[in-house]
Design an enzyme around this catalytic site. Sequence first.
Site, PDB file in Angstrom:
ATOM      1  N   GLU A 233       0.860  -1.186   0.000  1.00  0.00           N
ATOM      2  CA  GLU A 233       0.000   0.000   0.000  1.00  0.00           C
ATOM      3  C   GLU A 233       0.896   1.235   0.000  1.00  0.00           C
ATOM      4  OE1 GLU A 233      -2.865   2.146   3.175  1.00  0.00           O
ATOM      5  OE2 GLU A 233      -3.322   0.021   2.810  1.00  0.00           O
ATOM      6  N   CYS A 267      -2.288   8.825   2.235  1.00  0.00           N
ATOM      7  CA  CYS A 267      -1.884   8.349   0.911  1.00  0.00           C
ATOM      8  C   CYS A 267      -2.874   8.700  -0.188  1.00  0.00           C
ATOM      9  CB  CYS A 267      -1.627   6.841   0.928  1.00  0.00           C
ATOM     10  SG  CYS A 267      -3.064   5.860   1.396  1.00  0.00           S
TER      11      CYS A 267
END
Length: 457
Positions: A233, A267
């Site tokens: 991720e 993110c």
Amino acid sequence: MIKIVQAFDRKEITELASDDAAALEAKFETARKLFADRKAWLKPHQRIAILNRLADLVSVKRQDFGILIAREGGKPLTDALIETDRAIDGIRSAADFLRTRGGVEVPMGLTPASDGRRAWTIKEPIGIVAAISAFNHPLNLIVHQVAPAIATGCPVIVKPAGTTPLCCVELVKLVHEAGMPEGWVQTFLPEDHSLPEKFATDPRVAFLSFIGSARVGWHLRSVITPGARCALEHGGVAPLIVDRSADLERIIEPIAKGGYYHAGQVCVSVQRIYVHSALQKEFVDRFAARVEALKVGDPTLPETEVGPLITPQEVARVEGWINEAVSAGTRQIGGGRLSETTLKPSILISPPRDAKVSTLEVFGPVTCVYPFDRIDDAIAEANALPVSFQSAIFTRDLAVALDAAERLDAAAVMINDHTAFRTDWMPFAGRRVSGHGVGGIPYTMHEMTAEKMIVFR
């Protein structure tokens, strides 16, 4: 020893004992022996009970975890408490998904050769999980790695970010208080920078969960043991389109939240905002007014909306990227330093398309606004980078919404919401450089599971 400091003022919180290579070897051997002894595996009802007790224990310490997140990670207290609530819900979700998780029947007797047989699949834990986490959600990210491992029956060794290990350590203490036998959930706190790669690539690891930079994650994927699964991720440069039909009264607040939540250290933070030319002036005026009104400061205060960056080095980096764009002629709204750890939120108007703020993940309190005349051009710009995670469009035109949703290159497209929206049971994944595999509590449980077929003649 590892010294842990407050993100906002760099005051020491505590010191933790670090793990060396011998400690890492001992942790792996403990996990290996537990997993090798099938009699030691916990029954599903035992795992459900542990997870439910863990959720109750975290609930009791909700305020303590919120303060700890704010202190070590710099997330404003209001958002830190929301993170704690999400973590509690994630733990309960892992227990709930065990109730509907099972194998399937595989048809037999469809050919003469398969006659007289019955076949079905069962789900087994994949093996030892090595988890490497990030600083920006120091409790909830750990939950997303540890709770699925507990639920599926995998031993897990988790390495929190070096700047924010305290939530992880406290959570693992509560895991044991909830009834988990020793050795199934362990922390790994290295001081030696060479040990994390040794940890991730150990041949005993069956599944690597990595949350962090693309450079490190893709390197680890290239060197992990053959046969080991992994989920990566990473980040993105999240694009958001403001269509000509968008209602400016309703979109400013969610865009500001999506861009400056946790000082942009998410993110999928809103970074690139493409605004139709007919709306740009009014949008910028309204957006600037809201951004300049954001309360910046000590994250432990309930009124704070934007806190510090994780380290002074990150402040210098982000400030350098802003200055690069400004020196190229970009108009800057807001910005400036509040302290060595804290930047005031910035808006950059039409920075060069090749500037760092236009092409790389800023991970700071900065958004960039670009005008467009044709929706096709906005979508092309949004899709122009090798990263691809979550994107968004604000519009009141259903045809535009559905068209953009299909054409935007993203793992998820938010319509009339910001790019940082997430629930913990939904699939969460980056495409291309932004990641590999799928996160989210049930999806991680699937990744941590090996399916075995049994054929009975």
